[in-house]
Design an enzyme around this catalytic site. Structure first.
Site, mmCIF file in Angstrom:
data_model
loop_
_atom_site.group_PDB
_atom_site.id
_atom_site.type_symbol
_atom_site.label_atom_id
_atom_site.label_comp_id
_atom_site.label_asym_id
_atom_site.label_seq_id
_atom_site.Cartn_x
_atom_site.Cartn_y
_atom_site.Cartn_z
ATOM 1 N N ASP A 159 -5.243 -8.557 -2.979
ATOM 2 C CA ASP A 159 -5.971 -7.478 -2.318
ATOM 3 C C ASP A 159 -5.076 -6.247 -2.235
ATOM 4 O O ASP A 159 -4.029 -6.180 -2.864
ATOM 5 C CB ASP A 159 -6.499 -7.907 -0.932
ATOM 6 C CG ASP A 159 -5.413 -8.272 0.078
ATOM 7 O OD1 ASP A 159 -4.284 -7.748 -0.034
ATOM 8 O OD2 ASP A 159 -5.695 -9.067 0.988
ATOM 9 N N HIS A 190 -6.609 -0.258 2.954
ATOM 10 C CA HIS A 190 -7.185 0.634 1.960
ATOM 11 C C HIS A 190 -6.802 2.102 2.171
ATOM 12 O O HIS A 190 -6.442 2.790 1.190
ATOM 13 C CB HIS A 190 -8.705 0.493 1.930
ATOM 14 C CG HIS A 190 -9.165 -0.866 1.482
ATOM 15 N ND1 HIS A 190 -10.500 -1.201 1.349
ATOM 16 C CD2 HIS A 190 -8.468 -1.982 1.140
ATOM 17 C CE1 HIS A 190 -10.605 -2.460 0.944
ATOM 18 N NE2 HIS A 190 -9.382 -2.948 0.822
#
Length: 256
Positions: free
Chosen positions: A138, A83
């Site tokens: 993801d 992230h």
């Protein structure tokens, strides 16, 4: 051998994922090195960024040997490693070009989609990979792909696990250009140099506008346009652009 290499040519920074023996699969060390490279890319003197891979692959996602050795909590791994780097790419207020030199699979595919422009070698391929081992997209994959391809096409592709060729990716609009493999580095550098010569702050604000466009109400979007246009008129590049137009000459933008 460093997991990530950087090379600066004037205002263009090239970041190369550098684990070619495993097609640049992500491990923790490469995430840390990529994070450091993206901090380097945030330097105002850098006005365009190229992200590519060493060897035959762009990036095939997670190095699964790390899971075998220490599975851990995948959510924690994503939050800690993936992230921050995806968000760092999006927060760069300058153009980021993915020069896709080979396979982009799983999270590697997500990272290409986090970039602003994708140029592919004719040998490149794009592989969902997640569903093939029972996982879901993801690293921003679900976010970027629905915006780039639309819900129906993104869903069909991500749930099929089908490998997409460079030519198919171009036909879908996933990549903007396909070139022969030995021309990829030069072509990507050329595009990056052209963008680096443009008004960098204007490009950065355009990036912010497009980021918001798919989720904003029209009233909110036009208000943001007004705010950012006000900021744009206060830049040196705006003043230079107007002066060059009136003087009938080519502008000399500085990115300020």
């Amino acid at each position: 051998m460093p997991e990530v290499e950087t090379n600066r040519a004037e205002a263009v920074l090239t970041i190369t994922l550098n684990r070619p023996d495993v097609l640049n699969a992500f491990n923790e060390a490469m995430h840390k090195a990529l994070g450091a490279a993206l901090k380097e890319a945030a330097d105002p003197a850098v006005r365009a960024v190229v992200l590519t891979g060493a060897g035959r692959g762009f990036c095939v996602g997670q190095d699964l040997t790390e899971f075998k050795e220490a599975p851990g909590d995948i959510g924690h791994r994503l939050r800690r490693n993936y992230h921050p780097n995806v968000l760092a790419i999006r927060r760069l207020e300058k153009p980021v070009i993915a020069a896709v030199n080979g396979a982009a699979a799983g999270a590697g595919l997500s990272f290409t989609c986090a970039c602003d422009i994708r140029i592919a070698a004719d040998s490149a391929s794009f592989v969902p990979a997640f569903i093939n081992i029972g996982l879901i997209p993801d690293s921003g994959g679900s976010y970027f792909l629905t915006r780039l391809l639309g819900y129906a096409r993104a869903f069909e592709w991500m749930t099929s696990g089908r490998k997409l060729s460079a030519a198919e990716a171009h036909a879908w609009g996933l990549v903007s250009e396909v070139v022969e493999g030995d021309e990829l580095a030069a072509r990507s550098a050329e595009v990056a140099a052209q963008l680096a010569a443009m008004p960098t702050r204007g490009i950065g604000m355009t990036k912010r506008l497009f980021e918001r466009a798919t989720i904003s109400a029209l009233e909110d979007q036009v208000e943001l346009e007004a705010q950012l246009q006000t900021a744009a008129t206060q830049t040196d590049d705006f003043r230079e652009g107007v002066a060059a137009f009136l003087e009938k000459r080519e502008p000399r933008f500085t990115g300020s």
